[in-house]
Design a protein around this motif. Structure first.
Motif, PDB file in Angstrom:
ATOM      1  N   GLY A   3       0.801  -1.213   0.000  1.00 24.27           N
ATOM      2  CA  GLY A   3       0.000   0.000   0.000  1.00 24.27           C
ATOM      3  C   GLY A   3       0.833   1.261   0.000  1.00 24.27           C
ATOM      4  O   GLY A   3       0.578   2.195  -0.759  1.00 24.27           O
ATOM      5  N   SER A  15       0.951   3.576  -3.233  1.00 25.45           N
ATOM      6  CA  SER A  15       0.316   4.874  -2.997  1.00 25.45           C
ATOM      7  C   SER A  15       1.318   6.016  -3.143  1.00 25.45           C
ATOM      8  O   SER A  15       0.970   7.103  -3.625  1.00 25.45           O
ATOM      9  CB  SER A  15      -0.310   4.902  -1.597  1.00 25.45           C
ATOM     10  OG  SER A  15      -1.353   3.969  -1.502  1.00 25.45           O
ATOM     11  N   ALA A  53      -3.167  -0.483  -1.918  1.00 31.18           N
ATOM     12  CA  ALA A  53      -3.288   0.905  -2.375  1.00 31.18           C
ATOM     13  C   ALA A  53      -4.578   1.157  -3.139  1.00 31.18           C
ATOM     14  O   ALA A  53      -4.848   2.304  -3.505  1.00 31.18           O
ATOM     15  CB  ALA A  53      -2.095   1.268  -3.258  1.00 31.18           C
ATOM     16  N   ALA A  57      -7.136   3.589  -1.230  1.00 33.47           N
ATOM     17  CA  ALA A  57      -6.663   4.973  -1.108  1.00 33.47           C
ATOM     18  C   ALA A  57      -6.621   5.665  -2.460  1.00 33.47           C
ATOM     19  O   ALA A  57      -7.096   6.805  -2.614  1.00 33.47           O
ATOM     20  CB  ALA A  57      -5.279   4.984  -0.461  1.00 33.47           C
ATOM     21  N   SER A  90      -3.544   5.614   2.600  1.00 32.48           N
ATOM     22  CA  SER A  90      -3.086   4.230   2.526  1.00 32.48           C
ATOM     23  C   SER A  90      -2.448   3.777   3.835  1.00 32.48           C
ATOM     24  O   SER A  90      -2.682   2.643   4.284  1.00 32.48           O
ATOM     25  CB  SER A  90      -2.089   4.060   1.379  1.00 32.48           C
ATOM     26  OG  SER A  90      -1.660   2.734   1.276  1.00 32.48           O
ATOM     27  N   ASN A  94      -4.346   0.791   5.778  1.00 34.95           N
ATOM     28  CA  ASN A  94      -3.706  -0.517   5.894  1.00 34.95           C
ATOM     29  C   ASN A  94      -3.355  -0.875   7.332  1.00 34.95           C
ATOM     30  O   ASN A  94      -3.419  -2.051   7.721  1.00 34.95           O
ATOM     31  CB  ASN A  94      -2.462  -0.570   5.010  1.00 34.95           C
ATOM     32  CG  ASN A  94      -2.817  -0.686   3.543  1.00 34.95           C
ATOM     33  OD1 ASN A  94      -3.374  -1.674   3.110  1.00 34.95           O
ATOM     34  ND2 ASN A  94      -2.499   0.345   2.775  1.00 34.95           N
TER      35      ASN A  94
END
Length: 431
Positions: free
Chosen positions: A77, A81, A137, A140, A375, A379
């Motif tokens: 992520g 991201s 990701a 987000a 993110s 996460n």
């Protein structure tokens, strides 16, 4: 709750806005469809890939495999991201849907443990890891795209479309479980029927890839890109947006707990622990998903007109207060009718939690670090309160012998969210 202002988007054609909404919803919907199908069929998957003479060991192994993708989520992520903040939302969203499609097919086509031995659970674990890298990701970046495409005063509504995709995924996953368990014998369902939802889910991948290829970059990202783009978005978030990060985590906890406990853990729980038929759990989840799909955009509009934080607080407190009596109502005399009533009642407060969450998160961070900031929060919370929830609750129910453990867990999550939010607001006031 303070938030970074979300600048108004530059004009885009209605067709392009529709394409951006559809592309974001498809990717997130595919992610949640796959996770929900895995959760719904966890009892069968345990027998196919993790056979054991002890049903508890088999269930724990399946829950651990469910959780493993969440362990790699923060890494995937943050990396993806960061790329989305540096180079744009569009390219990373296009790549992620391909990875999701491949991993979904891999689960659907992997032979059983009885056929290829230890290679079977290894391939399932590999697929879950790939999903974790990809979806780390997805939420987000897709949320950033939606909110940045939204017209002024419709940020919460557009953000709620992300949660609508989760509700739709819930309904489709539950429908597939209900239809297959009704049409197939238990032997056929275990031998090959459970694979059908995974293979059908992967068919949407080409459509999502095609649509995402022809979506323009986010207008707000184009406006703020160039010299404003941060070379190290991750470090920038940690250094300059710690309060926003804590606040975002607090906002995420109730929605995550409600989703993973109520719609992923609970269906398997009522079958395994309360001995309700699998079809009852699926039909109840199907109706709950349909109600959520209806209520979430309504709550998104209400959040735009009223106040997103108030809508979120009302939903969170309402769900926390209802979780114990409603679960107790089901546990006392387990039946489909009671389970359906509980799912229907909870749909409204859960919709109030879900609808403003994406818009609130997006408003916490400036455009140049928005995807990375969301993110990190997403996460972290999903790992602790989502991916580990089925394993934790399965273990706690077995150790305590109490069928009401899920309600205690939800109440504890609510208290923790309020504490984190209070700490963030207190720190902001001091500064």
């Amino acid at each position: 709750m303070t938030a970074a202002a979300i600048p108004a988007a530059q004009p885009r054609s209605p067709a392009m806005i529709r394409r951006a909404v559809i592309s974001s919803v498809i990717g997130n919907g595919l992610e949640w469809y796959d996770f929900l199908v895995y959760g719904f069929f966890s009892t069968i998957i345990a027998q196919v890939f993790f056979p054991s003479s002890d049903p508890l060991v088999s269930a724990l192994l399946t829950a651990a495999t469910f959780a493993i993708s969440f362990l790699v989520r923060p890494i995937g992520g943050v990396l993806l991201s960061t790329y989305a903040d540096r180079f744009g939302r569009k390219p990373i969203l296009t790549v992620m849907i391909l990875i999701m499609g491949f991993s979904t097919v891999l689960i659907g086509l992997t032979p059983s443990y009885a056929t290829i031995g230890m290679l079977a659970p290894i391939l399932v674990i590999v697929a879950r890891i790939l999903q974790g890298i990809s979806v780390g990701a997805e939420f987000a970046s897709a949320t950033a795209m939606l909110v940045e495409y939204a017209p002024p005063r419709k940020k919460m509504l557009y953000g709620s479309f992300q949660m609508c995709s989760q509700a739709l995924a819930l309904a489709l996953a539950a429908f597939s479980g209900y239809a297959l368990s009704t049409l197939l014998t238990p032997e056929a369902l275990q031998n090959w029927g459970w694979r059908i939802p995974f293979l059908l889910g992967s068919l949407i991948t080409p459509l999502g890839f095609y649509i995402r290829r022809f979506v323009d970059e986010s207008p707000e990202y184009e406006k703020d890109s160039g010299p404003k783009v941060k070379q190290t978005p991750f470090l920038t978030v940690l250094a300059e947006h710690r309060s926003a990060l804590l606040r975002s985590c607090a906002i995420m906890i109730p929605g995550t707990a409600s989703n993973y406990v109520w719609f992923i853990f609970l269906p398997g729980y009522v079958v395994r622990q309360l001995k309700l038929p699998f079809t009852s759990a699926m039909l109840s989840s199907l109706i709950g998903g349909i109600l959520l799909f209806i209520f979430v955009p309504i709550m998104g509009q209400l959040a735009d007109r009223w106040n997103p934080r108030r809508v979120w607080l009302c939903g969170m407190l309402g769900f926390a207060l209802l979780s114990y009596p409603l679960l107790s109502y089901v546990v006392t005399v387990p039946s489909f009718e009671r389970l359906l009533i509980v799912q229907a009642i909870c749909a409204l407060p859960i919709a109030a939690i879900w609808a403003p969450t994406p818009g609130l998160l997006a408003g916490m961070f400036p455009t140049t670090v928005r995807s990375t900031g969301m993110s990190i929060a997403y996460n972290m919370v999903v790992l602790l309160f989502g991916g580990l929830a089925p394993f934790t609750l399965t273990w706690l129910v077995a150790k305590t012998g109490s069928d009401l453990v899920p309600s205690y867990y939800l109440i504890a999550c609510t208290a923790l969210a309020l504490l984190a939010l209070w700490q963030a607001d207190r720190g902001e006031a001091r500064r």
